[in-house]
Design an enzyme around this catalytic site. Structure first.
Site, short mmCIF file in Angstrom:
data_model
loop_
_atom_site.label_atom_id
_atom_site.label_comp_id
_atom_site.label_asym_id
_atom_site.label_seq_id
_atom_site.Cartn_x
_atom_site.Cartn_y
_atom_site.Cartn_z
N GLY A 81 -7.47 1.96 -8.56
CA GLY A 81 -8.79 1.34 -8.48
C GLY A 81 -8.93 0.28 -7.41
O GLY A 81 -9.97 -0.39 -7.32
N GLN A 82 -7.90 0.12 -6.56
CA GLN A 82 -8.01 -0.87 -5.48
C GLN A 82 -9.12 -0.45 -4.53
O GLN A 82 -9.40 0.74 -4.39
CB GLN A 82 -6.70 -0.98 -4.68
CG GLN A 82 -5.52 -1.47 -5.48
CD GLN A 82 -4.74 -0.31 -6.08
OE1 GLN A 82 -5.26 0.78 -6.26
NE2 GLN A 82 -3.49 -0.56 -6.42
N GLU A 83 -9.66 -1.46 -3.87
CA GLU A 83 -10.82 -1.20 -3.00
C GLU A 83 -10.57 -0.02 -2.04
O GLU A 83 -11.42 0.85 -1.87
CB GLU A 83 -11.15 -2.46 -2.21
CG GLU A 83 -12.61 -2.55 -1.90
CD GLU A 83 -13.01 -3.94 -1.44
OE1 GLU A 83 -12.25 -4.90 -1.61
OE2 GLU A 83 -14.12 -4.02 -0.90
N LYS A 84 -9.37 0.02 -1.46
CA LYS A 84 -9.13 1.09 -0.46
C LYS A 84 -8.96 2.46 -1.13
O LYS A 84 -9.07 3.48 -0.48
CB LYS A 84 -7.92 0.74 0.41
CG LYS A 84 -6.59 0.67 -0.31
CD LYS A 84 -5.48 0.46 0.74
CE LYS A 84 -4.09 0.61 0.20
NZ LYS A 84 -3.71 -0.19 -0.94
N MET A 85 -8.69 2.48 -2.42
CA MET A 85 -8.53 3.76 -3.12
C MET A 85 -9.86 4.33 -3.63
O MET A 85 -9.97 5.52 -3.88
CB MET A 85 -7.60 3.58 -4.34
CG MET A 85 -6.15 3.36 -4.02
SD MET A 85 -5.43 4.79 -3.18
CE MET A 85 -5.62 6.05 -4.45
#
Ligand code: G3D
Length: 191
Positions: free
Chosen positions: A67-71
């Site tokens: 769920g990280q921004e880049k994902m």
């Protein structure tokens, strides 16, 4: 991470996407459902995939995507085969609630998730200051965004497992009726 394929046309499979911001508790939910025991998690880098056995239905393959921004832009790569969406919210993380709502709204607009049932887990209910299920329902505008699909907001604590049995039962029942509707539609399309 390359594009994934969870497609196997020969086997009737049920696929569920487990999404939410990083730190929401997705991996904790997944492994609690899978093993019903305590374990140590790290924020999901990439994805975790687990097959969950349920009492009354085929096993469910759960895709837990980071769920990280880049994902987050990669979430949509996994929507095509999804029969259901479980969206995990850290009910204590008021600072990032807006981000979570935004991502929720965005993923629901994916054409492959049209009519797909949604279960929202209002996680971390054990922690002080956690918003309750009604707060989450209102803030995520669930009535409006999910008006054309089955949905439910389940309060839970993934650490202890409280609320997860109810979540699992709800999801199974949603998946069954969704599958039936989909199979019926496919049947009439062939005619
Ligand atoms: P993610 O997969 O969504 O990124 P994780 O999230 O499952 O890795 O969980 C992130 C942190 O939240 C972990 O903290 C985990 O123990 C904690 N957590 C998950 N569910 C709950 C819950 O219901 N209540 C509380 N209080 N914490 C929860 P740590 O510090 O263990 O890494």
């Amino acid at each position: 991470m390359g594009q994934l394929s969870c497609r196997n046309r020969n086997v009737k499979q049920v696929h569920v996407l487990l999404l939410g911001l990083d730190w929401a508790g997705k991996s904790t939910v997944l492994y609690k459902l899978k093993h019903a025991q305590d374990f140590t998690t790290l924020p999901t880098i990439g994805f975790n995939v687990e097959m969950i056995e349920v009492e009354d239905g085929p096993p469910i393959t759960v895709w837990d995507i980071g769920g990280q921004e880049k994902m987050r832009p990669t979430w949509s790569l996994h929507c095509e085969e999804a029969d259901g969406l479980v969206y995990v919210v850290d009910s204590t993380d008021q600072r990032r609630l807006k981000d979570s709502c935004k991502e929720f709204k965005h993923i629901l607009s994916n054409k492959h998730l049209k009519n797909v049932p949604v279960l929202i887990l209002a996680n971390k209910q054990d922690a002080p200051g956690a918003l309750n299920a009604e707060d989450i329902t209102r803030m995520f505008k669930v009535h409006k965004l999910c008006s054309s699909r089955s949905w439910y907001v389940q309060p839970c604590c993934a650490l202890t497992g409280k609320g997860l049995a109810e979540a699992s039962a709800k999801l199974t029942s949603f998946l069954k009726s969704h599958r039936k509707t989909r199979d019926t539609l496919a049947f009439f399309k062939q005619k």
